[in-house]
Design a protein around this motif. Structure first.
Motif, PDB file in Angstrom:
ATOM      1  N   ILE A 197     -17.451 -12.538  29.593  1.00  0.00           N
ATOM      2  CA  ILE A 197     -18.169 -11.271  29.753  1.00  0.00           C
ATOM      3  C   ILE A 197     -18.310 -10.878  31.218  1.00  0.00           C
ATOM      4  O   ILE A 197     -18.459  -9.703  31.550  1.00  0.00           O
ATOM      5  CB  ILE A 197     -19.554 -11.337  29.063  1.00  0.00           C
ATOM      6  CG1 ILE A 197     -20.067  -9.908  28.791  1.00  0.00           C
ATOM      7  CG2 ILE A 197     -20.558 -12.128  29.919  1.00  0.00           C
ATOM      8  CD1 ILE A 197     -21.297  -9.883  27.916  1.00  0.00           C
ATOM      9  N   THR A 198     -18.260 -11.879  32.114  1.00  0.00           N
ATOM     10  CA  THR A 198     -18.320 -11.559  33.553  1.00  0.00           C
ATOM     11  C   THR A 198     -17.010 -10.925  34.019  1.00  0.00           C
ATOM     12  O   THR A 198     -16.971 -10.308  35.085  1.00  0.00           O
ATOM     13  CB  THR A 198     -18.592 -12.828  34.378  1.00  0.00           C
ATOM     14  OG1 THR A 198     -17.526 -13.762  34.172  1.00  0.00           O
ATOM     15  CG2 THR A 198     -19.917 -13.468  33.980  1.00  0.00           C
ATOM     16  N   LYS A 199     -15.959 -11.100  33.255  1.00  0.00           N
ATOM     17  CA  LYS A 199     -14.650 -10.538  33.604  1.00  0.00           C
ATOM     18  C   LYS A 199     -14.403  -9.222  32.877  1.00  0.00           C
ATOM     19  O   LYS A 199     -13.920  -8.258  33.481  1.00  0.00           O
ATOM     20  CB  LYS A 199     -13.535 -11.540  33.249  1.00  0.00           C
ATOM     21  CG  LYS A 199     -13.719 -12.922  33.856  1.00  0.00           C
ATOM     22  CD  LYS A 199     -13.658 -12.896  35.373  1.00  0.00           C
ATOM     23  CE  LYS A 199     -13.814 -14.299  35.950  1.00  0.00           C
ATOM     24  NZ  LYS A 199     -13.776 -14.294  37.438  1.00  0.00           N
ATOM     25  N   THR A 200     -14.695  -9.206  31.575  1.00  0.00           N
ATOM     26  CA  THR A 200     -14.467  -7.998  30.783  1.00  0.00           C
ATOM     27  C   THR A 200     -15.390  -7.986  29.574  1.00  0.00           C
ATOM     28  O   THR A 200     -15.343  -8.885  28.728  1.00  0.00           O
ATOM     29  CB  THR A 200     -12.991  -7.899  30.315  1.00  0.00           C
ATOM     30  OG1 THR A 200     -12.889  -6.902  29.316  1.00  0.00           O
ATOM     31  CG2 THR A 200     -12.469  -9.221  29.786  1.00  0.00           C
ATOM     32  N   GLU A 201     -16.204  -6.946  29.486  1.00  0.00           N
ATOM     33  CA  GLU A 201     -17.145  -6.840  28.373  1.00  0.00           C
ATOM     34  C   GLU A 201     -16.419  -6.589  27.061  1.00  0.00           C
ATOM     35  O   GLU A 201     -16.779  -7.140  26.014  1.00  0.00           O
ATOM     36  CB  GLU A 201     -18.127  -5.697  28.649  1.00  0.00           C
ATOM     37  CG  GLU A 201     -19.221  -5.565  27.601  1.00  0.00           C
ATOM     38  CD  GLU A 201     -20.215  -4.471  27.955  1.00  0.00           C
ATOM     39  OE1 GLU A 201     -20.903  -4.007  27.021  1.00  0.00           O
ATOM     40  OE2 GLU A 201     -20.284  -4.081  29.141  1.00  0.00           O
ATOM     41  N   GLY A 228     -19.898 -16.344  27.849  1.00  0.00           N
ATOM     42  CA  GLY A 228     -20.582 -16.048  29.099  1.00  0.00           C
ATOM     43  C   GLY A 228     -19.612 -15.906  30.253  1.00  0.00           C
ATOM     44  O   GLY A 228     -19.799 -15.059  31.148  1.00  0.00           O
ATOM     45  N   PHE A 229     -18.555 -16.732  30.232  1.00  0.00           N
ATOM     46  CA  PHE A 229     -17.551 -16.627  31.290  1.00  0.00           C
ATOM     47  C   PHE A 229     -16.718 -15.358  31.131  1.00  0.00           C
ATOM     48  O   PHE A 229     -16.465 -14.629  32.090  1.00  0.00           O
ATOM     49  CB  PHE A 229     -16.632 -17.854  31.250  1.00  0.00           C
ATOM     50  CG  PHE A 229     -15.473 -17.769  32.188  1.00  0.00           C
ATOM     51  CD1 PHE A 229     -15.623 -18.021  33.545  1.00  0.00           C
ATOM     52  CD2 PHE A 229     -14.210 -17.403  31.706  1.00  0.00           C
ATOM     53  CE1 PHE A 229     -14.534 -17.921  34.405  1.00  0.00           C
ATOM     54  CE2 PHE A 229     -13.124 -17.309  32.569  1.00  0.00           C
ATOM     55  CZ  PHE A 229     -13.291 -17.570  33.930  1.00  0.00           C
ATOM     56  N   LYS A 271     -20.840 -20.627  26.175  1.00  0.00           N
ATOM     57  CA  LYS A 271     -20.281 -20.848  27.521  1.00  0.00           C
ATOM     58  C   LYS A 271     -19.024 -20.016  27.729  1.00  0.00           C
ATOM     59  O   LYS A 271     -18.829 -19.405  28.782  1.00  0.00           O
ATOM     60  CB  LYS A 271     -19.970 -22.331  27.711  1.00  0.00           C
ATOM     61  CG  LYS A 271     -21.192 -23.191  27.976  1.00  0.00           C
ATOM     62  CD  LYS A 271     -20.762 -24.607  28.336  1.00  0.00           C
ATOM     63  CE  LYS A 271     -21.983 -25.450  28.689  1.00  0.00           C
ATOM     64  NZ  LYS A 271     -21.598 -26.824  29.106  1.00  0.00           N
TER      65      LYS A 271
END
Length: 312
Positions: free
Chosen positions: A57-61, A54-55, A51
């Protein structure tokens, strides 16, 4: 270690949200199993890790990649930070309870429980009130001759010495608390008057004469000066009235106060007060402790009788 961090956070959140209670129970089960060197059978740690990643990675890989690689060390870091914060929080609460300051006895640093610093403010000698404690100057009764000062219960093994000024609001706040403690505990109570806010040593001379004429009436006189309006305490008419109400003859006391021998004796007493190294009022010596500033009543009681003062 991640399940430990999660359990702590989720336990707090579950107080305010029912949604987090089931997660908190899973985290607790995971913690108990990790403590006994068993893996989590719920997959809780992996589920929460997924979780979070997942949060992120949406901001910075890149951030997600770094977090995934160092997830366990970061978990340890957060738990250590939590334990450190908890230690200092508990320490601060303990110090505030015992000394009236989160930072320790007579320390004037910021304290969340006393944001205004009322427990450490004093009337500084020669300066206007209030003044915050300047530091850890050496203050003690070593080498000070207390034999000529007013004292109650002089034969008691418990000792309280109070340095105060009638004109200092902080002395006026602390005096009744300390006086009541001395009466309740039967401790020896010695009063060292020092005119920090007053314009002269007149009240010191009057107190000197009053105590030698009648030691019992003297304490009623002191109580009256501490409870009177600050603007009145040096007014001649008020002083005469207060002496009369305490049972003294104002003329006799005035004659004694004007005697050169009295002036010499009072100056000698004030010099003894200065020997303590005090830098402001109130300064209270209780047993082996020096308490500077108007502390909460419990702090004086703990200094005299220990943490279990209420049981004595």
């Amino acid at each position: 270690m991640f399940c430990v961090v999660s359990f702590i956070v989720l336990s707090i959140l579950s107080v305010f949200s029912a949604e987090n209670r089931s997660l908190a129970r899973e985290a607790l089960d995971c913690v108990l199993r990790r403590v006994t060197l068993r893996p989590c059978n719920t997959g809780f740690d992996e589920k929460m890790k997924a979780k979070i990643l997942g949060f992120v990675i949406t901001k910075t890989e890149t951030g997600a990649r770094i977090l995934n690689r160092f997830f366990e060390p970061l978990s340890w870091m957060f738990i250590l930070l939590f334990l450190g914060s908890a230690f200092f929080a508990v320490r601060g609460v303990y110090l505030f309870y015992v000394t009236g300051s989160c930072n320790g006895l007579n320390q004037s640093g910021f304290c969340v429980f006393d944001p205004t610093g009322q427990s450490n403010q004093i009337s500084n000698v020669g300066e206007s009130c209030p003044v915050v404690l300047p530091g850890e100057d050496p203050v003690s009764l070593k080498g000070v001759n207390l034999s000529g000062f007013p004292v109650l219960n002089g034969d008691s093994q418990k000792r309280i010495v109070f340095i105060g000024s009638y004109g200092c609001e902080y002395s006026r706040k602390a005096y009744p608390v300390v006086r009541q403690l001395a009466e309740k505990s039967g401790a020896s109570f010695t009063f060292l008057y020092y005119p920090v806010k007053e314009s002269s040593d007149l009240l010191a001379k009057i107190g000197y004469c009053a105590y030698r004429q009648d030691a019992q009436k003297y304490w009623s006189l002191v109580d009256s000066f501490f409870t009177a309006e600050r603007s009145q305490i040096e007014d001649e008419a008020f002083i005469r009235q207060t002496l009369t109400e305490a049972g003294y003859n104002p003329e006799t006391i005035a004659f004694c106060a004007n005697d050169p021998q009295t002036e010499w004796a009072v100056k000698k007493q004030l010099a003894e007060v200065v020997k303590t190294g005090f830098f402001g009022t109130p300064t209270v010596f209780i047993q082996n402790e020096v308490l500077i500033g108007p502390k909460p009543p419990r702090v004086y009681a703990i200094a005299l009788d220990g943490l279990l003062y209420w049981a004595r």
